[in-house]
Scaffold this motif. Structure first.
Motif, PDB file in Angstrom:
ATOM      1  N   THR A 183      36.121  41.482  44.320  1.00 44.46           N
ATOM      2  CA  THR A 183      36.489  39.937  44.505  1.00 44.46           C
ATOM      3  C   THR A 183      35.073  38.769  44.859  1.00 44.46           C
ATOM      4  N   ALA A 199      39.604  29.820  45.011  1.00 44.18           N
ATOM      5  CA  ALA A 199      40.514  30.832  44.296  1.00 44.18           C
ATOM      6  C   ALA A 199      40.855  30.389  42.958  1.00 44.18           C
ATOM      7  N   SER A 235      38.922  39.470  41.182  1.00 45.78           N
ATOM      8  CA  SER A 235      39.783  38.407  41.641  1.00 45.78           C
ATOM      9  C   SER A 235      38.879  37.226  42.428  1.00 45.78           C
ATOM     10  N   ASP A 237      40.591  35.555  44.910  1.00 45.71           N
ATOM     11  CA  ASP A 237      41.415  35.782  46.425  1.00 45.71           C
ATOM     12  C   ASP A 237      40.392  36.448  47.106  1.00 45.71           C
ATOM     13  N   SER A 238      40.770  36.388  48.493  1.00 51.73           N
ATOM     14  CA  SER A 238      39.713  37.150  49.521  1.00 51.73           C
ATOM     15  C   SER A 238      39.838  38.644  49.412  1.00 51.73           C
TER      16      SER A 238
END
Length: 293
Positions: A183, A199, A235, A237-238
């Motif tokens: 990520t 994101a 990704s 996202d976190s």
């Protein structure tokens, strides 16, 4: 010659049995010895006035029963594993860190009572996860599941190869697949201000570069473990959010003890702590084993 050993900490809580079972089955899978350890949380300075009153004798007897019961649980699920039981006295974190010096893996549960009260809610868990001289596994969530793949967080840290080695071996040993996760949070252009989450910004070129980098890291391990089916995830996202999310369908999550990129500050900051609090399966915190001082 040192015998490869897994140390499992038990606290006598109902959830502790799952932790012991997990450790026993892992010892059987890896052909290792298992040492079942319970720490009687006894402060000699505070309790010195009660020592002659018999309270310590009673407490030690109860602690030894906890250890024996846990060892019996381990023998029931892994009868061929060499199992020893040890009852220690003192500060749980300190005694377990000492035990980790001669272990190849330290296993403990996510919550507990007695000597491990609030294990993952206070300083004990963080101290074990960050300072143990060997890898640790925090058994939580669906501890007894054997369904689903192994997940691994991959970054560009110096320990990433060691983490991938551990993850591929874990997947191969369990006869399952591997989900490799990378990520990153793309830079937000100034004209967006704070109105658009990082994101959600489309960055196809950077996505391609990140996926290419991930495939380069995985390539030698795909060759070494051709029977392990690998799924890749890139990704915005976190890291914590993605790893917690996939943990609901995996049987183990493997992360490094420190990192940059995918697991920034892993287990020393919010990413690791969130994973330890919220993962729905056991979490393997990988690090090269340090030799005892």
């Amino acid at each position: 010659m040192r015998t490869p050993t897994i140390v499992v900490a038990t606290d006598g809580a109902a959830t502790g049995a799952a932790t012991v079972r997990w450790a026993a089955l892992e010892a059987a899978r890896l052909d290792m010895r298992l040492r079942v350890v319970h720490v009687l949380d006894w402060d000699w300075n505070t309790a010195r006035y009660e020592f002659d009153g018999g309270s310590f004798t009673v407490a030690r007897s109860l602690a030894e029963k906890v250890t024996a019961a846990a060892a019996a649980t381990a023998r029931a699920v892994a009868p061929l594993v060499e199992i020893t039981e040890v009852t220690l006295i003192g500060n749980p974190a300190a005694r377990l860190l000492d035990a980790a010096d001669t272990a190849d893996l330290l296993v403990f549960g996510s919550r507990g009572h007695g000597g491990f009260a609030g294990l993952l809610l206070g300083g004990v868990s963080q101290r074990l996860a960050t300072h143990a001289s060997c890898p640790v596994v925090v058994v939580r969530g669906r501890a007894d599941t054997t369904e689903g793949p192994v997940a691994v967080g991959v970054d560009d840290s110096d320990t990433s190869e060691h983490v991938l080695s551990t993850a591929f071996a874990a997947a191969a040993g369990r006869g399952t697949g591997l989900v490799a996760i990378r990520t990153y949070l793309p830079a937000v252009p100034l004209y967006y201000g704070y109105s658009v989450p990082a994101a959600t910004i489309a960055t196809p070129e950077q996505d391609t570069a990140e996926r290419t980098r991930l495939e380069e890291q995985l390539a030698p391990w795909r060759v070494k473990y051709p029977d392990v089916a690998v799924e890749t995830v890139v990704s915005h996202d976190s890291a914590a959010g993605v790893l917690v999310g996939v943990s609901h369908g995996t049987q183990l999550v493997v992360v490094g003890s420190r990192g940059h990129g995918v697991v920034v500050g892993s287990l020393l900051g919010s990413t690791g702590l969130q994973l330890l609090h919220h993962a729905d399966c056991p979490v393997y915190v990988d690090r090269p084993r340090k030799e005892p001082r």
